[in-house]
Scaffold this motif. Structure first.
Motif, PDB file in Angstrom:
ATOM      1  N   THR A 222     -10.078  -6.451  -2.286  1.00  0.00           N
ATOM      2  CA  THR A 222     -10.384  -5.128  -2.839  1.00  0.00           C
ATOM      3  C   THR A 222     -11.788  -5.105  -3.426  1.00  0.00           C
ATOM      4  O   THR A 222     -12.536  -4.150  -3.224  1.00  0.00           O
TER       5      THR A 222
ATOM      6  N   ARG B  30       0.821  -1.215   0.000  1.00  0.00           N
ATOM      7  CA  ARG B  30       0.000   0.000   0.000  1.00  0.00           C
ATOM      8  C   ARG B  30       0.851   1.259   0.000  1.00  0.00           C
ATOM      9  O   ARG B  30       0.393   2.321  -0.394  1.00  0.00           O
ATOM     10  N   ARG B  31       2.073   1.128   0.460  1.00  0.00           N
ATOM     11  CA  ARG B  31       2.979   2.272   0.477  1.00  0.00           C
ATOM     12  C   ARG B  31       3.357   2.709  -0.941  1.00  0.00           C
ATOM     13  O   ARG B  31       3.587   3.881  -1.190  1.00  0.00           O
ATOM     14  N   TYR B  32       3.425   1.746  -1.852  1.00  0.00           N
ATOM     15  CA  TYR B  32       3.931   2.026  -3.196  1.00  0.00           C
ATOM     16  C   TYR B  32       2.851   2.168  -4.256  1.00  0.00           C
ATOM     17  O   TYR B  32       3.094   2.741  -5.308  1.00  0.00           O
ATOM     18  N   LEU B  33       1.674   1.629  -4.001  1.00  0.00           N
ATOM     19  CA  LEU B  33       0.607   1.659  -5.011  1.00  0.00           C
ATOM     20  C   LEU B  33      -0.606   2.407  -4.485  1.00  0.00           C
ATOM     21  O   LEU B  33      -0.958   2.303  -3.312  1.00  0.00           O
ATOM     22  N   SER B  34      -1.261   3.124  -5.379  1.00  0.00           N
ATOM     23  CA  SER B  34      -2.504   3.805  -5.002  1.00  0.00           C
ATOM     24  C   SER B  34      -3.629   2.769  -4.949  1.00  0.00           C
ATOM     25  O   SER B  34      -3.511   1.682  -5.515  1.00  0.00           O
ATOM     26  N   PRO B  35      -4.734   3.097  -4.274  1.00  0.00           N
ATOM     27  CA  PRO B  35      -5.840   2.131  -4.190  1.00  0.00           C
ATOM     28  C   PRO B  35      -6.419   1.727  -5.538  1.00  0.00           C
ATOM     29  O   PRO B  35      -6.973   0.643  -5.684  1.00  0.00           O
ATOM     30  N   THR B  36      -6.324   2.580  -6.543  1.00  0.00           N
ATOM     31  CA  THR B  36      -6.851   2.212  -7.858  1.00  0.00           C
ATOM     32  C   THR B  36      -5.881   1.326  -8.642  1.00  0.00           C
ATOM     33  O   THR B  36      -6.309   0.565  -9.502  1.00  0.00           O
ATOM     34  N   HIS B  37      -4.601   1.412  -8.353  1.00  0.00           N
ATOM     35  CA  HIS B  37      -3.629   0.591  -9.073  1.00  0.00           C
ATOM     36  C   HIS B  37      -3.451  -0.793  -8.446  1.00  0.00           C
ATOM     37  O   HIS B  37      -3.029  -1.730  -9.116  1.00  0.00           O
ATOM     38  N   MET B  38      -3.778  -0.930  -7.162  1.00  0.00           N
ATOM     39  CA  MET B  38      -3.537  -2.197  -6.476  1.00  0.00           C
ATOM     40  C   MET B  38      -4.306  -3.371  -7.087  1.00  0.00           C
ATOM     41  O   MET B  38      -3.715  -4.427  -7.335  1.00  0.00           O
TER      42      MET B  38
END
Length: 101
Positions: free
Chosen positions: A51, A2-10
């Protein structure tokens, strides 16, 4: 993650990881590599499903949340009826779940 990816990219990255791991597991003859790919695919599957569940909880109206979650687990009689909707979803079910009431 979660530190590296936004919620839409995860979910997109998780789905790509699952797909790549599945294809890799089918094509690679080396068992240790297949097992490592299956672990990566399992993580991708868990992230994508969690998700999706949380997104449905946030987007569906309060009175339809239980019904929305049960759609994924619904069993269809065999043979499965063909949908006439271009996306493959049942338009009457989608309309029912998204209606207010």
């Amino acid at each position: 993650m979660r530190r590296y990816l936004s919620p839409t990219h995860m979910p997109a990255v998780a789905a790509l990881a699952f797909g790549a791991a599945t294809i890799g597991a089918a094509l690679v003859p080396n068992m240790p590599i297949v097992l490592a790919l299956l672990v990566v695919g399992g993580f991708g599957w868990m992230i994508a499903m969690s998700t999706m569940n949380s997104t449905m909880q946030l987007l569906l109206p309060k009175c339809r949340r239980g019904q929305g979650r049960s759609v994924r687990h619904r069993r269809r009689p065999h043979p499965a009826p063909r949908s006439r909707h271009p996306t493959g979803s049942d338009p009457s079910l989608v309309a029912y779940l998204t209606s207010r009431g």
